[in-house]
Design a protein around this motif. Sequence first.
Motif, PDB file in Angstrom:
ATOM      1  N   TYR A  94      12.643  15.976  -7.328  1.00 53.18           N
ATOM      2  CA  TYR A  94      12.108  15.776  -8.680  1.00 53.18           C
ATOM      3  C   TYR A  94      13.090  16.430  -9.630  1.00 53.18           C
ATOM      4  CZ  TYR A  94       8.482  15.762 -12.367  1.00 53.18           C
ATOM      5  OH  TYR A  94       7.752  15.555 -13.516  1.00 53.18           O
ATOM      6  N   LEU A  95      13.743  15.637 -10.447  1.00 52.15           N
ATOM      7  CA  LEU A  95      14.873  16.130 -11.236  1.00 52.15           C
ATOM      8  C   LEU A  95      14.549  16.391 -12.691  1.00 52.15           C
ATOM      9  CD1 LEU A  95      17.686  13.846  -9.794  1.00 52.15           C
ATOM     10  CD2 LEU A  95      17.049  16.143  -9.066  1.00 52.15           C
ATOM     11  N   SER A  96      13.666  15.611 -13.282  1.00 55.10           N
ATOM     12  CA  SER A  96      13.373  15.799 -14.703  1.00 55.10           C
ATOM     13  C   SER A  96      12.014  15.214 -15.023  1.00 55.10           C
ATOM     14  CB  SER A  96      14.446  15.132 -15.559  1.00 55.10           C
ATOM     15  OG  SER A  96      14.408  13.743 -15.369  1.00 55.10           O
ATOM     16  N   SER A  97      11.466  15.664 -16.137  1.00 54.87           N
ATOM     17  CA  SER A  97      10.131  15.261 -16.576  1.00 54.87           C
ATOM     18  C   SER A  97      10.221  14.516 -17.893  1.00 54.87           C
ATOM     19  CB  SER A  97       9.266  16.507 -16.812  1.00 54.87           C
ATOM     20  OG  SER A  97       9.020  17.186 -15.610  1.00 54.87           O
ATOM     21  N   LEU A 121       1.450   9.627 -15.298  1.00 53.50           N
ATOM     22  CA  LEU A 121       0.285  10.303 -15.871  1.00 53.50           C
ATOM     23  C   LEU A 121       0.562  11.713 -16.337  1.00 53.50           C
ATOM     24  CD1 LEU A 121      -2.416   9.120 -13.316  1.00 53.50           C
ATOM     25  CD2 LEU A 121      -1.814   8.112 -15.509  1.00 53.50           C
ATOM     26  N   SER A 122       1.457  12.410 -15.685  1.00 54.10           N
ATOM     27  CA  SER A 122       1.702  13.799 -16.087  1.00 54.10           C
ATOM     28  C   SER A 122       3.061  14.252 -15.593  1.00 54.10           C
ATOM     29  CB  SER A 122       0.618  14.721 -15.539  1.00 54.10           C
ATOM     30  OG  SER A 122       0.683  14.752 -14.137  1.00 54.10           O
ATOM     31  N   SER A 123       3.563  15.302 -16.214  1.00 60.16           N
ATOM     32  CA  SER A 123       4.891  15.831 -15.918  1.00 60.16           C
ATOM     33  C   SER A 123       4.770  17.245 -15.369  1.00 60.16           C
ATOM     34  CB  SER A 123       5.719  15.904 -17.196  1.00 60.16           C
ATOM     35  OG  SER A 123       5.999  14.615 -17.689  1.00 60.16           O
ATOM     36  N   VAL A 124       5.717  17.620 -14.539  1.00 65.24           N
ATOM     37  CA  VAL A 124       5.856  19.023 -14.167  1.00 65.24           C
ATOM     38  C   VAL A 124       6.521  19.729 -15.356  1.00 65.24           C
ATOM     39  CG1 VAL A 124       6.944  20.657 -12.588  1.00 65.24           C
ATOM     40  CG2 VAL A 124       6.124  18.440 -11.727  1.00 65.24           C
ATOM     41  N   PRO A 143       0.819  -1.219   0.000  1.00 62.90           N
ATOM     42  CA  PRO A 143       0.000   0.000   0.000  1.00 62.90           C
ATOM     43  C   PRO A 143       0.853   1.269   0.000  1.00 62.90           C
ATOM     44  CG  PRO A 143       0.063  -0.947   2.190  1.00 62.90           C
ATOM     45  CD  PRO A 143       0.826  -1.892   1.303  1.00 62.90           C
ATOM     46  N   ILE A 144       1.592   1.450  -1.097  1.00 65.85           N
ATOM     47  CA  ILE A 144       2.505   2.584  -1.216  1.00 65.85           C
ATOM     48  C   ILE A 144       1.880   3.644  -2.116  1.00 65.85           C
ATOM     49  CG2 ILE A 144       4.778   3.328  -2.031  1.00 65.85           C
ATOM     50  CD1 ILE A 144       5.830   0.555  -1.420  1.00 65.85           C
ATOM     51  N   GLY A 145       1.900   4.882  -1.659  1.00 62.49           N
ATOM     52  CA  GLY A 145       1.439   6.011  -2.452  1.00 62.49           C
ATOM     53  C   GLY A 145       2.616   6.847  -2.919  1.00 62.49           C
ATOM     54  N   LEU A 146       2.414   7.536  -4.039  1.00 60.33           N
ATOM     55  CA  LEU A 146       3.456   8.395  -4.614  1.00 60.33           C
ATOM     56  C   LEU A 146       2.791   9.693  -5.055  1.00 60.33           C
ATOM     57  CD1 LEU A 146       6.345   8.789  -5.793  1.00 60.33           C
ATOM     58  CD2 LEU A 146       5.488   7.747  -7.895  1.00 60.33           C
ATOM     59  N   THR A 147       3.280  10.796  -4.560  1.00 65.74           N
ATOM     60  CA  THR A 147       2.699  12.096  -4.913  1.00 65.74           C
ATOM     61  C   THR A 147       3.826  13.077  -5.221  1.00 65.74           C
ATOM     62  OG1 THR A 147       0.798  11.709  -3.452  1.00 65.74           O
ATOM     63  CG2 THR A 147       1.234  13.996  -4.081  1.00 65.74           C
ATOM     64  N   VAL A 148       3.634  13.860  -6.283  1.00 66.45           N
ATOM     65  CA  VAL A 148       4.551  14.958  -6.583  1.00 66.45           C
ATOM     66  C   VAL A 148       3.973  16.217  -5.945  1.00 66.45           C
ATOM     67  CG1 VAL A 148       5.554  16.396  -8.392  1.00 66.45           C
ATOM     68  CG2 VAL A 148       5.305  13.928  -8.751  1.00 66.45           C
ATOM     69  N   VAL A 149       4.740  16.854  -5.094  1.00 68.10           N
ATOM     70  CA  VAL A 149       4.287  18.100  -4.464  1.00 68.10           C
ATOM     71  C   VAL A 149       5.243  19.231  -4.837  1.00 68.10           C
ATOM     72  CG1 VAL A 149       3.181  16.951  -2.490  1.00 68.10           C
ATOM     73  CG2 VAL A 149       5.580  17.703  -2.318  1.00 68.10           C
ATOM     74  N   GLU A 150       4.693  20.442  -4.748  1.00 70.82           N
ATOM     75  CA  GLU A 150       5.524  21.633  -4.930  1.00 70.82           C
ATOM     76  C   GLU A 150       5.970  22.092  -3.541  1.00 70.82           C
ATOM     77  OE1 GLU A 150       3.406  24.844  -6.754  1.00 70.82           O
ATOM     78  OE2 GLU A 150       5.131  26.207  -6.638  1.00 70.82           O
ATOM     79  N   LEU A 151       7.258  22.304  -3.393  1.00 69.69           N
ATOM     80  CA  LEU A 151       7.797  22.729  -2.088  1.00 69.69           C
ATOM     81  C   LEU A 151       7.693  24.250  -1.988  1.00 69.69           C
ATOM     82  CD1 LEU A 151       9.284  22.156   0.553  1.00 69.69           C
ATOM     83  CD2 LEU A 151      11.431  22.103  -0.740  1.00 69.69           C
ATOM     84  N   LEU A 152       6.904  24.704  -1.050  1.00 72.24           N
ATOM     85  CA  LEU A 152       6.687  26.152  -0.899  1.00 72.24           C
ATOM     86  C   LEU A 152       7.740  26.772   0.005  1.00 72.24           C
ATOM     87  CD1 LEU A 152       2.804  26.043  -0.468  1.00 72.24           C
ATOM     88  CD2 LEU A 152       4.113  26.551  -2.556  1.00 72.24           C
ATOM     89  N   ARG A 153       8.000  26.123   1.132  1.00 68.35           N
ATOM     90  CA  ARG A 153       9.056  26.610   2.017  1.00 68.35           C
ATOM     91  C   ARG A 153       9.357  25.559   3.071  1.00 68.35           C
ATOM     92  NH1 ARG A 153       4.393  28.815   3.945  1.00 68.35           N
ATOM     93  NH2 ARG A 153       4.134  28.830   6.211  1.00 68.35           N
ATOM     94  N   ARG A 154      10.539  25.701   3.653  1.00 69.39           N
ATOM     95  CA  ARG A 154      10.953  24.782   4.709  1.00 69.39           C
ATOM     96  C   ARG A 154      11.105  25.555   6.006  1.00 69.39           C
ATOM     97  NH1 ARG A 154      16.948  22.109   5.297  1.00 69.39           N
ATOM     98  NH2 ARG A 154      16.674  21.556   7.489  1.00 69.39           N
ATOM     99  N   GLU A 155      10.582  24.962   7.074  1.00 73.33           N
ATOM    100  CA  GLU A 155      10.793  25.514   8.420  1.00 73.33           C
ATOM    101  C   GLU A 155      11.391  24.395   9.247  1.00 73.33           C
ATOM    102  OE1 GLU A 155       6.802  28.359   8.867  1.00 73.33           O
ATOM    103  OE2 GLU A 155       7.052  26.597  10.140  1.00 73.33           O
TER     104      GLU A 155
END
Lengths: 147, 147
Positions: A126-129, B127-130, A91-103
Amino acid sequence: MFSMQAIGYVKSPYKQAREVPKGLGAKHEAEGVLEIFPEFELGLTDIEGFSHLFVIWVFDRSERFELLGTPPSDNRPHGVFATRSPRRPNPIGLTVVELLRREGSRLHVRGVDMLDGTPILDLKPYLSSVPPEQLRRGWLAEAEARA
Amino acid sequence: MFSMQAIGYVKSPYKQAREVPKGLGAKHEAEGVLEIFPEFELGLTDIEGFSHLFVIWVFDRSERFELLGTPPSDNRPHGVFATRSPRRPNPIGLTVVELLRREGSRLHVRGVDMLDGTPILDLKPYLSSVPPEQLRRGWLAEAEARA
């Protein structure tokens, strides 16, 4: 068997699966926080230079798997490995997120589709598309064309 | 703790880590086979419609983790979650491969960077690329600029 441990948890606006946008055209623009345990904070060094991250996580509220299922974006069944179904052998999920900021050990991100409290297993830059013109999207493209 | 099991193994031309192309500009164009166990073959239904797949796998020959390390593509240390290092708290690998063809429960793919015999945990459709213009690539872009 391989044993995996949480490196942190997702703080998400979604408390239940039915709240997560699903189906054709669903957008994942919700903001959330990846709360990494302080003992792993050193591993986040320089992560703020990346605009996008892969988050690998556990569908911890999914109880069984089914090899064939009908996803919310279609009315036909497909193999689990051709979908993002939560009912997977692992039951592994994979999501691409945009990093807004780090605290410190908290990463503020956009694009969460996980439930609040979801265990995180790993983060990767995330290195390349794949160029869109090289992508074929199988049953999903067919379902979009029919819609 | 979460227990994960292999759903199959990678057949790869690389028998040892030093054979895998690494460093700046390394290309991953090697062909290999994702040999999924026959009991999961039904889960591959319709996967051949997708040109690219995410493969989630185990760095099964990695023995420890380090939170800070110097990757082959730079001469400066970075946090493990900002790199693709095998020495991760959970030794999970993620590779995007191009699906060339399916033969039953065997997926012929291009772009393997795993060692021969690597356990596979999951497959998902890409499914999609950044869009490239939205990507920032942190220390990697800096290392490329210096090179």
